[in-house]
Enzyme design. Structure first.
Site: not given
Length: 1144
Positions: A470-471, A719
């Site tokens: 995940d970012k 995102d």
């Protein structure tokens, strides 16, 4: 949800005639498919079954406990309609018999007055007589619309509640704490403990009491430890699940004059009940949709974030309700409602939609109780190898029977010596030795603040091929910092950056949007809410005022007011002193209604009114692409996309803002009934809010190390795709020489055509012109959805080349992980928050950076909130895999060394003494196996990964050579003994088994050295383990035991020779002593040859060079053919560049 067309599914066991005898169902957890078969209990078959079991001393019961499929012999097949029992199977080869229950049911929506159902893994399936099928009871509420849910505000009566409890079951997620006896029975029926019991009995009959006692004590200690750990896990899970029977709730009941409040036990809640939420909050006992009022909720149990979330009722619409889509309107079980806020005398009401194990908390508990099973090559090969060892044992048993029968030995001796072979070839200590490396790795991980709930997964970390990240909060910092505002003014070119609020007009719509478009609230005098909203509001330097007590802030028509913190005349801010003739109207904005952020709509909005203005204004903020779609095209700047890409490509988080003046005739009541879709059009674009999201300090270094280790990295985030690509560049996930191809799907013109796919090289603006290897693929979630629907044949290409996936929802993250696993890859997932929970559970190696309850479903949890844990797990995984591999081969050699020595001694009318067995089994083997497991991981990740297959040629061939070398050395020692002139063999006889003799002494000494030699050979672990000399436990064990065996050979004292039952040293006979010295040459030669064999044949780079060349040639041909045939990638040539849009 289920496969209604059962007659079309192929089945070899059943021939469906008339009523269906089996059915396929999908469970609501992880889309697992189960198959059910109809059965009836047969008393005749049961009598035969138990008679056979009892006649065989109950042994079949043990087999049936491990292979439950054999229990079907007690049943006869029948249709599902008449079945009393159901056999439930799934894709993981599990087998379970479930009872079909029947109860009286009186509901208008249910035909008939009988309800047939069964429960499988806490999910209830009911029988639909009209369809002739079972369905999950959750399917009854799948098509409920929001308007239908909001129709009835009076709840249900007591009779309906009683009937619905029969249908849905009680509202409870309690987990039973198993008693010690139940746990003990489950443990004892484990094949490992059964084999231990068999071995102990056999050794006792052979008067081998010392080792039998030691094994009994070790097994008892191991069993008690397992009982204690299982009991503690059961207690902890019970505490986590909690109990709904210990508290009460208030619900509404319909009456002739309206409705009344009624207090009921929380365990009796059913879907359809209307809850009255108390002003001071509560812990939700079920999943419920808000009907009226607003709640401030702490969802840290689900998300791991303690940020309060504001939730309100949805707009009345015909949209189908879903807890995932409408989570901003849903209160989830287990979450803490901090406050409820209401209008006037109205109550805050919520309608129960899910209860029991169907709630968010219930699904979490089920995922822990019934985890997804994974098959790992190492464990499969280990089982095959044990079966192979049993086959070798059978050969040895046959030889020993033939040998002893030929001698005319007693039957008891023949049986004992024959069964001894089994315990020698398949050592009872094998499972315990195998777990040693994993246990030590788990302890080291714990010291690094990484906690593991599934120790076998540690070995899987050693073969990680793809790591998904995940970012936000994983690769980058969790919080966002304000960077700038980019205002849009038609009179100037769009792009001017403002870093201070004083650069913007105080009464401009942009400032008003920044100050009002948020979900912030004041709790105990402090602003709480989304961190992005907090940073945005702090930039404006305005203040938020919520009149009245916190739980009654909807008494006024304007529940919240925002206004500048400082003005030139402070009296303007005091309405009590307001005089229309002498003072100006105060500059305040009332927030009339908030439309909370929705991940599906990627935006939030607020209806507000500036004090003194004649009309309301609607402000919206969200994803720039989404906001642009709401705006009048004429209000958008020409360079909208250029400015957006400029910031997102540099890693910034960009939020779009817009506004719209509403009709002057709109009243407050109209605003409360308004649907946001009707006003989110023809808006005026205001500008961008730019937030900075910096990388965590550890991210880039760890990504580089994973890349150097040939471990593929994938970013999957919710995102913006441009921001994701920028972060991937910034952390070196995308290498400098690599180019990124962004794949997007065009708009679908009609339902008959597939949307065209458009490919663009980021930074070049054109289609790809080089071969596929020169690029990595990036795409958004909507493109992924289009490809899964219209281009399933291209998914393998995306899985192999995809690196950056933006705007991916939680379900899409899980789909991507599953697709990677479908390609035969060992996949890891590292993330934080509830959005990653599904992917964390689906991955082979799920690493949660959150300590929320939801993260318990992940195998690993790191207290350090960075991705350094991925590197540590990869190092420990490779170490544990390499160690387990080495220990398994060592235990196999140990068994075969003893196997050969026993058969050789049988041939010479001798056996090993009990003390010799005790020394070999307890001192040598146990100490060496445990010392081997203490090896620590290597310091760096290398491109080479440890072998995983025990039956691969690179593993089998060196092992076979070592076995042959062991046998040759034992036979050489015996030949050396027989060549001595002074040697006199044992005089044979029918029942002669002499221990103290030269044959025994030579074989015992040589095999003792062989155990030490094999430990030396398999102690090598570089680069996956630290050098052999750093394992001090192993070095000390080897040195001390080598000295002991040498002393036993060359100069033992009498007490030692008597205890170890070996030939004493006769110093008056120089020839025998010279023989003892010569005998040392055999282990020295064996050590040199064994090390040379292992160094030569187990080197994969040397041994597999030719195989890799052949495979590479074949794969190159296949890849070239794949590229030529792939509709996503046109073959590149100078004359014909790749097409930018390909509609297949």
């Amino acid at each position: 949800m289920l496969n209604m067309n059962t007659t079309l599914v192929a089945n070899d066991e059943y021939e469906v005639i008339g009523e269906a005898q089996w059915q396929i169902l999908e469970t609501n957890a992880d889309e697992q498919v189960i198959k059910i078969y109809g059965y009836k209990y047969s008393k005749i078959r049961a009598v035969i079954f138990h008679t056979v079991c009892m006649s065989l001393c109950g042994l079949p019961y043990f087999a049936f406990s491990y292979y439950p499929t054999l229990n079907r012999f007690k049943y006869i097949k029948c249709s599902l309609k008449t079945a009393d029992e159901l056999c439930v199977t799934d894709g993981e080869d599990s087998f379970q018999i479930e009872k079909v229950n029947e109860v009286d049911l009186s509901l208008s929506s249910h035909r008939g007055n009988r309800l047939r159902y069964f429960i499988y893994q806490h999910s209830r399936y009911i029988w639909l007589n009209d369809n002739g099928t079972f369905i999950n009871v959750l399917a009854l509420n799948e098509k409920l619309t929001i308007s239908l849910l909001m129709e009835n505000m009076c709840g249900i009566n007591k009779r309906q509640q009683n009937e619905l409890i029969k249908l849905y079951g009680g509202n409870s997620v309690e987990v039973e704490v198993k008693c010690y006896w139940t746990i003990f029975v489950n443990e004892v029926f484990n094949p490992f403990y059964l084999f231990q019991v068999f071995s102990i009995i056999l050794w006792s009959l052979d008067e081998y009491y010392q080792y039998a006692t030691c094994v009994f004590l070790l097994s008892a200690a191991s069993c008690m430890m397992a009982l204690y750990q299982t009991k503690q896990m059961s207690i902890n899970l019970h505490k986590m699940a909690g109990s709904t029977s210990t508290f009460t709730v208030t619900v509404l009941r319909p009456t002739r004059t309206g409705r009344e409040e009624c207090v009921v036990n929380a365990s009796r809640l059913v879907p359809g009940d209307v809850l009255v939420l108390p002003p001071d909050g509560c812990v939700m006992p079920c999943d419920a949709m808000l009907l009226t009022g607003t709640c401030i909720v702490n969802e840290s149990m689900l998300t791991g974030e303690s940020v309060p979330v504001m939730k309100g009722p949805p707009c009345i619409s015909q949209e189908v309700y879903s807890t995932d889509t409408h989570k901003r309107h849903t209160l989830f079980a287990g979450t803490h409602v901090i406050q409820t806020r209401f209008y006037g005398n109205n109550q805050v009401l919520a309608k129960v939609v899910r209860t029991g194990f169907y709630t968010a908390k219930g699904e979490l508990i089920k995922s822990i109780l019934f985890p997804k099973k994974f098959d790992f090559q190492f464990y499969k090969d280990a089982v095959k190898f044990v079966i192979f060892m049993f086959c070798i044992a059978a050969i040895g048993m046959g030889y020993s029977i033939w040998l002893y029968v030929r001698r005319g030995s007693l039957l008891g001796t023949i049986v004992l010596r024959t069964l001894d072979i089994i315990t020698i070839v398949v050592p009872p200590a094998l499972p315990a030795a195998m777990t040693a490396g994993i246990v030590y790795s788990q302890q080291r991980l714990k010291r690094n603040k990484i906690f593991c709930v599934s120790p076998p997964r540690i070995i899987m970390c050693g073969k990680l091929q793809v790591m998904c990240f995940d970012k936000t909060g994983t690769l980058t910092e969790d919080g966002l910092d304000f960077y700038a505002v980019i205002p849009f003014n038609p009179t100037e070119k769009f792009g001017r950056r403002c870093n201070e609020i004083v650069d913007l007009p105080n009464k401009s719509p942009l400032v008003q949007a920044l100050a009002s478009c948020h979900s912030l609230t004041s709790i105990q005098g402090q602003l709480k809410g989304d961190p992005l909203d907090l940073k945005m509001f702090e930039f404006t330097q305005w203040v938020l005022e919520e009149p009245g007590p916190e739980n009654t802030r909807y008494d006024n028509l304007t529940p919240a007011i925002v206004k500048p913190a400082t003005v030139h005349n402070e009296d303007l801010q005091n309405l009590d002193n307001y005089d229309p003739f002498t003072m100006e109207m105060p500059y305040e904005i009332g927030l009339l209604r908030r439309f909370h952020f929705s991940s599906s709509q990627q935006s939030m909005g607020v209806i507000a009114r500036v004090l003194g203005q004649p009309q309301m204004v609607y402000y919206v903020k969200g994803a720039p692409e989404k906001v642009a779609g709401m705006c009048d095209p004429d209000s958008l700047p020409d360079n909208f996309s250029t400015v957006l890409n400029e910031y997102t490509s540099n890693g910034f988080r960009v939020i779009g803002l817009a506004y719209k003046k509403l009709d002057r005739k709109m009243k407050w009541v109209d605003a409360q009934r308004l649907k946001r879709e009707t006003i989110e059009c023809d808006m005026m674009f205001l500008g961008f809010l730019v937030m900075q999201n910096s990388l965590k300090p550890e991210t880039t270094q760890v990504i580089k190390e994973l890349h150097d280790a040939n471990m593929r990295q994938v970013m999957v985030t919710g995102d913006n795709i441009m921001t994701a690509m920028s972060v991937a560049r910034g952390c070196s996930m995308v290498q400098p020489h690599q180019k990124v191809v962004l794949i997007t799907a065009s708009q679908q013109l009609n339902n008959d055509e597939r949307p065209a796919l458009i490919m663009e090289v980021v930074g070049e603006g054109g289609p790809p012109k080089l071969a596929m290897d020169a690029y990595v693929i990036a795409m958004e979630g909507k493109t992924w959805a289009v490809m899964r629907t219209y281009y399933p044949e291209m998914i393998p290409t995306i899985v192999n080349k995809g690196m950056i996936f933006g705007r991916f929802g939680p379900d899409q993250k899980t789909q991507l992980v599953t697709a990677l696993q479908g390609a035969g890859l060992v996949v890891g997932m590292c993330g934080d928050g509830a959005n990653d929970c599904g992917a964390l559970k689906a991955a082979h190696v799920g690493i949660s950076l959150s300590e929320a309850d939801a993260s318990v479903a992940a195998p690993f949890t790191s207290q350090e909130q960075n991705i350094r844990c991925v590197k540590l797990l990869a190092l420990e995984g490779r170490c544990a895999l390499s160690t387990s591999f080495a220990i398994f081969k060592y235990m196999a050699l140990y068994s075969l060394i003893q196997f050969f020595s026993i058969l050789i001694l049988y041939n010479f009318y001798s056996i090993l003494g009990n003390n010799q067995f005790l020394y070999i089994d307890l001192v040598l083997t146990t100490l060496l196996a445990l010392s081997l497991g203490r090896a620590k991981p290597g310091p760096v990740l290398t491109k080479q990964s440890p072998p995983v297959s025990l039956v691969a040629i690179t593993s089998i061939l060196p092992l076979i050579m070592q076995v042959l070398l062991v046998l040759i050395m034992q036979l050489s020692a015996v030949y050396l003994l027989e060549s001595q002139e002074w040697f006199k063999p044992v005089e044979g006889g029918a029942n002669v088994e002499q221990v103290v003799c030269w044959e025994n002494t030579v074989i015992f000494i040589i095999t003792s050295f062989q155990y030490l030699i094999m430990a030396c050979v398999y102690a090598k672990g570089w680069p996956f383990r630290q050098p052999f000399c750093t394992n001090y436990y192993l070095v000390i064990t080897l040195v001390t035991q080598a000295v002991f065996v040498t002393v036993l050979l060359l100069c033992p004292w009498k007490a030692l020779t008597d205890y170890m039952e070996v030939e004493a040293v006769n110093m008056s006979d120089p020839e025998t002593y010279r023989f003892r010295v010569y005998l040392l040459i055999v282990p020295v030669l064996h050590l040199l040859l064994a090390i040379a064999t292992e160094a030569t044949l187990s080197d994969q780079d040397r041994f597999s060079a030719l195989l890799r060349v052949l495979r590479r040639r074949c794969s190159d041909k296949e890849e070239a053919a794949g590229e030529a045939a792939c509709p996503l990638w046109a073959p590149a040539s100078p004359a014909s560049p790749a097409s930018p849009a390909l509609a297949c």
